[in-house]
Scaffold this active site. Structure first.
Site, PDB file in Angstrom:
ATOM      1  N   ASP A 147      32.486  42.044  28.367  1.00  0.00           N
ATOM      2  CA  ASP A 147      33.834  42.207  28.925  1.00  0.00           C
ATOM      3  C   ASP A 147      34.603  43.222  28.078  1.00  0.00           C
ATOM      4  OD1 ASP A 147      36.470  41.483  30.161  1.00  0.00           O
ATOM      5  OD2 ASP A 147      35.320  39.817  30.974  1.00  0.00           O
ATOM      6  N   HIS A 224      41.640  40.838  29.304  1.00  0.00           N
ATOM      7  CA  HIS A 224      40.706  40.271  30.274  1.00  0.00           C
ATOM      8  C   HIS A 224      39.562  39.537  29.578  1.00  0.00           C
ATOM      9  CE1 HIS A 224      37.557  40.361  33.443  1.00  0.00           C
ATOM     10  NE2 HIS A 224      38.563  40.371  34.303  1.00  0.00           N
ATOM     11  N   SER A 552      36.844  37.124  38.457  1.00  0.00           N
ATOM     12  CA  SER A 552      36.648  37.219  37.004  1.00  0.00           C
ATOM     13  C   SER A 552      36.985  35.906  36.317  1.00  0.00           C
ATOM     14  CB  SER A 552      37.543  38.321  36.422  1.00  0.00           C
ATOM     15  OG  SER A 552      37.034  39.596  36.678  1.00  0.00           O
TER      16      SER A 552
END
Length: 592
Positions: A147, A224, A552
């Site tokens: 990620d 994220h 996600s």
């Protein structure tokens, strides 16, 4: 005097020199780009021998070992054999014709696809006979997260009460910009970053849109990666919230599992395939049990799961072949059919569903009628009743009517919008994108707030300090009727509060990509849905916790469950873990 035969020889040599120079000039003029050369299973156990074979192959193309070494970015040598290198199209075609090469593909760019969710799923801590207690909360299992990196100072990654790093771990902790080896601990057992592919493509790493910076290290500038990692394996954090919303005990699904971080996505969420394959290759070597990848592509499916654009499938294939479960997000291109991504049969592909959390925001009209929308708003309020206007009524003179109705960029008259609450209606485009554009248009024109009528209200984006409320079309139409029937319409938008157990759930999120799998209709995709709407989890820098939505967010929920099963049944294969998860799913609402 030169003989005819000697003249012919000199002429021939001159022609060869001219041709060589021309070819050299052409090769120099032809632009290069990053290509991935996939060679299949590695043919030798020694990684250095594999690397040397890559250098030898490139040397046959470049004619120089020095040029070959300068061209290569990564050698994939642990999970499979291949490399990423800067090549011209001519060189790429020449390599593709070699018998040992499976295929050559340009390195594509991919993009990134809390408290309540784990209780909603029934994974309650503290119950002696619960799955969490039985497997000691996932202790000993290592989840690899590919990620945007991690914010190691987050309380979600404290290692209090954790034992030593599992002996099977063979990875490392890489230092870099604002990150050193002391940022790893018994929770974050390893952290690496991969940027050669994105730097070769863009000339540098892009900056995060929010933080306006990036770090050449495993540190997360985007948020994220921190969010997904803490959702999967975050430690217990009491009194976590986003501005007081979602207040409660934050934890990951496997809170004692360990995290191995592989940063291959940069800035706003740009992930180069060459970097991602390097992350897969390292994770396979390092000894992870689960790989969680909340990354996808907008490219349509290509023929063959191991051909053309399917670089993630290559990395996942070799990971699964070595007993590592790979979980990927299914994409955010819903509600249209056949948009699911990461559809290879060996991947566990996750759709996003809602949970029973609601974030209601009261809209009180000047006639004392109160309507309820959804938002994430905990600012100081807008100071009582404000003038309420319909966007089409305050459009710029030359604005297209449909553009002003949906509050497209530049469509509003700033003088008429200033200090007012503006009602907008979504157009035909993606409602998530329209919502962001409309809010930016209204606030940019000096508006005090926005009420946005749209197809769905389960894709909240936090404008936490200014009111940006989503309503469905029915409520939006009622507000419009009030505006049209009133000489001086006004409204007051209250601060958001959160509730649980008062909305029907789960539902598949509007944005979640649907099947069927257009590449192979007999391979059902997505495999499963998990919570992916308004998930509260850890963030980077100034946002210790924040809400986010997407497949996600759904992906690490399944990664955590896979980790718990791996802890309970350490010898189960990825296929057994996947089968157990998809055949025992419960879509019934949880009792309160």
């Amino acid at each position: 005097m030169i003989s005819p035969s000697r003249r012919n020889l000199v002429a021939g040599l001159s022609l060869c020199v001219i041709l060589f120079l021309c070819l050299g000039i052409y090769a120099e003029a032809e632009s290069s780009r990053v290509y991935i050369v996939y060679l299949g299973e590695r043919q030798h156990e020694d990684p250095q021998v594999v690397v040397n074979s890559h250098h030898d192959l490139l040397t046959t193309i470049f004619g120089s070992k020095k040029a070959a070494l300068e061209s290569i970015l990564y050698s994939y040598k642990h999970g499979f054999s291949g490399f990423a290198a800067r090549l011209t199209e001519t060189q790429a075609r020449a390599i593709a014709e070699l018998p040992e090469v499976v295929h050559v593909i340009p390195s594509q760019t991919h993009k990134l696809h809390t408290t309540r969710s784990w209780d909603y799923l029934g994974l309650h801590p503290g119950t002696p006979d619960s799955l969490l207690s039985t497997v000691n909360y996932g202790d000993g299992v290592i989840i690899g997260v590919i990620d945007t990196g991690i914010w190691p100072e987050s309380q979600s990654f404290n290692d209090e009460g954790l034992g030593a790093v599992p002996s099977k771990w063979r990875g490392r902790c890489d230092g870099g910009e604002l990150f050193n080896t002391s940022n790893c601990n018994n929770k974050i057992v390893g952290a690496r970053f991969f940027a050669k592919g994105i730097i070769a493509k863009l000339g540098g790493v892009p900056l995060s849109l929010e933080s306006k910076r990036e770090y050449l290290s495993p540190r997360d500038a985007n948020g994220h990666g921190t969010h997904t990692a803490s959702t999967a394996a975050g430690s217990f954090v009491r009194n976590a919230s986003f501005g007081g919303l979602g207040l409660g005990l934050a934890r990951g699904g496997a809170p004692r599992a360990r995290l191995a971080i592989y940063k291959a996505c940069w800035g706003p969420g740009v992930c180069d395939a060459a970097d991602m394959l390097a992350a897969f290759d390292s994770a396979i070597r390092d000894g992870v049990d689960i790989i969680s990848v909340s990354v996808g592509t907008d490219q349509p499916p290509q023929p063959g799961y191991l051909d053309n654009q399917n670089d993630r499938s290559i990395g996942a294939f070799h990971a699964v072949a070595r007993g590592i479960t790979v979980v990927c997000s299914g994409g955010n291109a819903g509600p249209f059919p056949q948009k699911v991504t990461n559809g290879a049969p060996w991947i566990m592909t996750v759709a996003a569903s809602t949970i029973d959390r609601s974030l209601p925001t009261a809209i009180t009209l000047g006639n004392n009628r109160t309507l309820i929308g959804q938002s994430i708003y905990f600012g100081k309020g807008v100071g009582g009743q404000k003038s309420l206007v319909f966007s089409a009524d305050i459009a710029r003179d030359n604005a297209d009517p449909s553009s002003s109705t949906s509050c497209d960029a530049g469509s509003l008259n700033s003088t008429l919008a200033k200090g007012k609450i503006v009602l907008c209606f979504t157009g035909a485009n993606d409602p998530r994108e329209q919502y962001l554009i409309a809010a930016s248009t209204v606030f940019g024109a000096g508006g005090a707030g926005i009420i946005f009528a749209m197809h769905t209200i389960n894709i909240l984006i936090p404008f936490s300090l200014r009111p940006a409320v989503q309503v469905d079309y029915e409520i939006g139409t009622e507000i419009l009727a009030y505006i049209k029937a009133t000489r001086d319409p006004t409204t007051m938008i209250s601060l958001t509060h959160d509730t649980i157990g008062k909305v029907v759930s789960p539902k598949v999120a509007y944005f979640s990509s649907r099947g069927p799998n257009s590449l192979s209709l007999d391979v059902l995709k997505p495999d499963i849905a998990a919570p992916g709407v308004n998930i509260l989890a850890a963030g980077s820098g100034f946002k210790p916790f924040f809400f986010d939505s997407g497949t996600s967010m759904a992906c690490p929920h399944v990664s955590a469950v896979a980790a718990l099963l791996k802890s309970l049944h350490p010898h189960w294969s990825p296929a057994a873990i996947k089968s157990a998860i998809v055949t025992t799913v419960n879509m019934s609402p949880q009792p309160q």
